[in-house]
Design an enzyme around this catalytic site. Sequence first.
Site, PDB file in Angstrom:
ATOM      1  N   SER A 140      17.885  21.390 -13.631  1.00  0.00           N
ATOM      2  CA  SER A 140      16.989  22.482 -13.939  1.00  0.00           C
ATOM      3  C   SER A 140      17.756  23.759 -13.671  1.00  0.00           C
ATOM      4  O   SER A 140      18.419  23.887 -12.641  1.00  0.00           O
ATOM      5  CB  SER A 140      15.757  22.387 -13.041  1.00  0.00           C
ATOM      6  OG  SER A 140      15.111  23.641 -12.999  1.00  0.00           O
TER       7      SER A 140
ATOM      8  N   HIS B 293       0.840  -1.227   0.000  1.00  0.00           N
ATOM      9  CA  HIS B 293       0.000   0.000   0.000  1.00  0.00           C
ATOM     10  C   HIS B 293       0.864   1.261   0.000  1.00  0.00           C
ATOM     11  O   HIS B 293       0.438   2.296   0.480  1.00  0.00           O
ATOM     12  CB  HIS B 293      -0.937   0.034   1.215  1.00  0.00           C
ATOM     13  CG  HIS B 293      -1.750  -1.209   1.393  1.00  0.00           C
ATOM     14  ND1 HIS B 293      -3.019  -1.351   0.868  1.00  0.00           N
ATOM     15  CD2 HIS B 293      -1.462  -2.380   2.016  1.00  0.00           C
ATOM     16  CE1 HIS B 293      -3.484  -2.561   1.180  1.00  0.00           C
ATOM     17  NE2 HIS B 293      -2.545  -3.213   1.866  1.00  0.00           N
TER      18      HIS B 293
END
Length: 369
Positions: free
Chosen positions: A282, A160
Amino acid sequence: MSKLWDKGNNENTDATQLINQFTVGRDRELDVWLAPYDVMGSVAHIRMLESIQLLEKEELIQLVEALQGIYESALVGDFVIEEGIEDVHSQVEMMLTQQLGEVGKKIHSGRSRNDQVLLDLKLYMRQEIQEVVQLTQSLFDRLIALSEQHKEALIPGYTHLQVAMPSSFGLWFGAYAEGLTDDLLLLQAAYRIANQNPLGSAAGYGSSFPLNRQMTTDLLGFERMNYNVVYAQMGRGKVEKTVAFALGAIGGTLAKMAMDVCLYMNQNFGFLTFPDHLTTGSSIMPHKKNPDVFELIRAKGNKLQALANEITMITANLPSGYHRDLQLIKENFMPAFADLKASLQIAEFMFQHVQIKQDILKACLPLLH
Ligand code: ARG
């Protein structure tokens, strides 16, 4: 436009040009990839025609020599389908006729472009599948080596997406290696389905000539033939779909693996990373290391999983026999191999340089109590 099926009563009006452009579509570009296979198929076919006395020995020799020249030009990338020529089959026949005269046309005896294109596609996919298998094997070997190397490096196992149990990088790498072996089982089945000779089925209903289909089956190295000529033609679309399903299985394994890598590279996980020059940055956020390579492996892998469905939809509800719809499959199917091969290759390359963080589990220990 010169066409094999032309009855000579077509005026070359704007309308016919428009229709030709639409119906030929991307065939002139994609059929170039089929050229070496088209030539191989023709060589087998004419050797068989000579054996049943539909071709003189001398004609066979002339044709084989000319076809060899075309094959070599296809291998070095010199083969083009000329403006106004519909497809690879017409181009090869036109070149032979230009070079040798009327005898060039004889390569088409007892054949239709329907069984020709099907044969070309099967020979093409046989070759491409073999290349995919080799690259999958290299990635498998890399993953197994990493699994062995990092068997002591612990990571959390998740269920999960919640921290669940201690696990290891050894298990994680090994899981994807084993996943690839399942995918190769599917690909092997797809290969066997592809590796059946459709040649001699002609337009899908056989030929009145006494064609020796076993001979072309042997010459082209097929495991067996598609015995029923109607079924041989029905295989168009079905065989691509079967292969696409297996390519999609590898794509699915790669996509899931790539998703894990993106997650594990995330700063909050920080389980693994790659040297700076293998990631992208970036300009505005210098702290970033973007996993573009794995993002694209994920996207390509997911796209590959759509392929079998695309083919299913193109062929949905088609009755038996040839339909022009089948031509369109080439546009989706043929480029898929290059995408998959590129992903396999770059994944293997990236994993050569993967950097595993140590002591990951320490940070998770409080969570495991
Ligand atoms: N370009 C065609 C295809 O890929 C070749 C077969 C054409 N046959 C025909 N009867 N129009 O399907």
